[in-house]
Design a protein around this motif. Structure first.
Motif, short mmCIF file in Angstrom:
data_model
loop_
_atom_site.label_atom_id
_atom_site.label_comp_id
_atom_site.label_asym_id
_atom_site.label_seq_id
_atom_site.Cartn_x
_atom_site.Cartn_y
_atom_site.Cartn_z
N SER A 157 8.44 -6.81 27.27
CA SER A 157 7.44 -6.88 26.20
C SER A 157 7.95 -7.78 25.07
O SER A 157 9.13 -7.76 24.73
N GLY A 158 7.05 -8.55 24.49
CA GLY A 158 7.39 -9.38 23.36
C GLY A 158 7.11 -8.66 22.05
O GLY A 158 6.11 -7.96 21.92
N VAL A 159 7.99 -8.82 21.08
CA VAL A 159 7.80 -8.23 19.75
C VAL A 159 8.19 -9.25 18.70
O VAL A 159 9.04 -10.12 18.94
N THR A 160 7.57 -9.17 17.56
CA THR A 160 7.92 -10.00 16.42
C THR A 160 8.66 -9.14 15.41
O THR A 160 8.21 -8.03 15.09
N SER B 196 0.94 5.52 0.84
CA SER B 196 0.41 6.31 1.95
C SER B 196 -1.10 6.21 2.04
O SER B 196 -1.67 6.18 3.13
N VAL B 197 -1.77 6.15 0.89
CA VAL B 197 -3.23 6.03 0.89
C VAL B 197 -3.64 4.63 1.34
O VAL B 197 -4.56 4.46 2.14
N ILE B 198 -2.97 3.61 0.84
CA ILE B 198 -3.31 2.24 1.20
C ILE B 198 -3.11 1.99 2.68
O ILE B 198 -3.91 1.30 3.32
N ARG B 199 -2.06 2.55 3.26
CA ARG B 199 -1.77 2.32 4.69
C ARG B 199 -2.90 2.81 5.60
O ARG B 199 -3.06 2.30 6.70
N GLU B 200 -3.65 3.80 5.17
CA GLU B 200 -4.76 4.28 5.99
C GLU B 200 -5.85 3.23 6.15
O GLU B 200 -6.61 3.26 7.12
N HIS B 201 -5.93 2.29 5.21
CA HIS B 201 -6.97 1.27 5.23
C HIS B 201 -6.41 -0.13 5.46
O HIS B 201 -7.12 -1.01 5.95
N VAL B 202 -5.14 -0.33 5.09
CA VAL B 202 -4.48 -1.62 5.30
C VAL B 202 -3.15 -1.34 6.01
O VAL B 202 -2.09 -1.33 5.39
N PRO B 203 -3.18 -1.06 7.32
CA PRO B 203 -1.97 -0.63 8.02
C PRO B 203 -0.86 -1.68 8.05
O PRO B 203 0.29 -1.34 8.26
N GLU B 204 -1.21 -2.95 7.83
CA GLU B 204 -0.18 -3.98 7.89
C GLU B 204 0.58 -4.16 6.59
O GLU B 204 1.46 -5.02 6.48
N VAL C 221 4.53 6.49 18.58
CA VAL C 221 3.82 6.68 19.85
C VAL C 221 3.56 5.34 20.52
O VAL C 221 3.70 5.18 21.74
N GLU C 222 3.20 4.34 19.71
CA GLU C 222 2.96 3.00 20.26
C GLU C 222 4.22 2.42 20.86
O GLU C 222 4.18 1.81 21.94
N LEU D 66 4.36 -4.34 15.64
CA LEU D 66 3.97 -3.79 16.93
C LEU D 66 2.73 -4.51 17.46
O LEU D 66 2.03 -5.21 16.73
N PRO D 67 2.43 -4.36 18.76
CA PRO D 67 1.27 -5.06 19.33
C PRO D 67 -0.04 -4.79 18.60
O PRO D 67 -0.92 -5.65 18.55
#
Length: 370
Positions: free
Chosen positions: A149-152, A308-316, A139-140, A104-105
């Motif tokens: 819109s461009g997406v990868t 789930s915990v890691i995603r809060e700090h490393v969303p990618e 939501v995004e 996502l963007p």
């Protein structure tokens, strides 16, 4: 002077070895063997020459840069997006059950099932339900992506493969229709015995009803909760299974749990399912993880996954099925002992890796290559 012993090698008086006799007592080597030896020697030399000049391995960029061609409202809080190549190029093939990793963007990566036509090589279709209390990805999509819109994307990849058999029962709950719809169409095109039950909170919340109406009405049952007062039980859904059917189910966790519990008493023989939410954690204990690259030091509670915990700090961080089946979130373990709960890694892979979506720690600390 002592005569030479009768061994496999005949020695002359000068002490030099001679060619031993073959099975036919011939002293001269067979011509075909001489040619074979020459070929082997030449191949070895050529192999050494080629190895020295072998080009280095070049990393392959598997990103696809696509454009949103159309956004369509499919139901309450559900939109579908048609993605195409900006220059009209043919897209990689896919099979029912496959999904895309969509960047996502914001940089978030999310996984969405392909719900279009697998024979269409010039467009992909995904559908997304808006979750106001989710992690922001849906939501995004709803608020920022529009035509042009461009997406990868990366993929397609398949963690929910569609097997070939003679009888099917397809069960979909809500947005779980997305991987199931291409399966239903494929089964119908093959002329096999199939039945389809589509459940949801209400008809207004159920996407693609107009397309489903074009299928054989004798094989389809639309079951909104508002018409029956309560969600369907597993036994109720499985009543539609042909004898010996293979069941494909995608929907909320209670629906899948009910189907799994009631399957043994039904006429169906096999079950394949995919969740859109993480499975519940059973017998979890808290542990600590250190992320080597980002420097984060995180506590994983007993009722949450490392992912789930890691995603809060490393969303990618990459992930897909969240059930330990697909291998997307495989992460190298630098220190600590892992409680492996996945269904994909080999014993060799488990020596150095873990699936952070389901696996946990048997030691108090883990250090991960993230």
């Amino acid at each position: 002077m002592t005569a030479p012993e009768k061994t496999g090698t005949t020695t002359s008086m000068a002490g030099h070895e001679q060619i031993p006799p073959d099975l036919y007592r011939r002293r001269r080597a067979d011509r075909s063997y001489r040619m074979l030896g020459a070929l082997i020697t030449g191949y070895e030399r050529l192999s050494r020459y080629s190895w020295r000049r072998r080009p280095p391995v070049v990393a392959v960029n598997r990103d696809l840069h696509l454009v949103v061609d159309e956004v369509r409202q499919q139901a309450d809080e559900v939109v579908s997006l048609r993605l195409v190549h900006p220059r009209g190029h043919t897209l990689p093939a896919w099979q029912p059950g496959a999904h895309l990793d969509v960047v996502l963007p914001s940089g978030r990566m999310r996984q969405y099932s392909l719900c279009g036509d697998p024979t269409d090589r010039h467009s992909y279709r995904i559908a997304v339900r808006r979750l106001a209390d989710g992690d922001g990805g849906s939501v995004e999509v709803h608020d920022t992506l529009q035509a042009g819109s461009g997406v990868t994307v990366r993929g397609p990849r398949n963690a929910f493969p569609f097997v070939t058999t003679e009888r099917y029962l397809f069960l979909a709950g809500g947005i779980g229709i997305t991987p199931i719809l291409p399966m239903v169409r494929t089964a119908a095109a093959r002329g096999v015995d199939w039945h389809f039950v589509y459940a949801g909170r209400s008809r207004e919340s159920m996407p693609f009803l107009d397309e489903i109406a074009q299928l054989d009405p004798h094989r389809v049952w639309i079951r909104p909760d508002t018409h029956y007062g309560i969600p369907a039980s597993g036994a109720e859904l499985l009543e539609h299974a042909p004898e010996g059917a293979t069941v494909y189910c995608c929907g909320p966790a209670p629906m899948i749990t009910g189907v799994r519990l009631d399957l043994p008493a039904s006429r169906a023989e096999a079950l394949h399912f995919e969740r859109f939410s993480a499975p519940p954690i059973v017998n979890g204990t808290p542990f600590h993880i250190d992320l080597a690259h980002s420097g984060h030091s995180l506590q994983v509670p007993a009722d949450r996954s490392a992912l789930s915990v890691i995603r809060e700090h490393v969303p990618e961080v990459a992930y897909s099925c969240r059930q330990g089946f697909c291998g997307t979130c495989k992460t190298r373990v630098l220190a600590g002992e892992v409680e492996h709960r996945d269904h994909v890694l080999t014993d060799t892979e488990r020596a150095e890796n873990m699936m952070i979506c389901v696996s946990r720690a048997t030691s108090q600390h883990l250090k991960l290559d993230l």
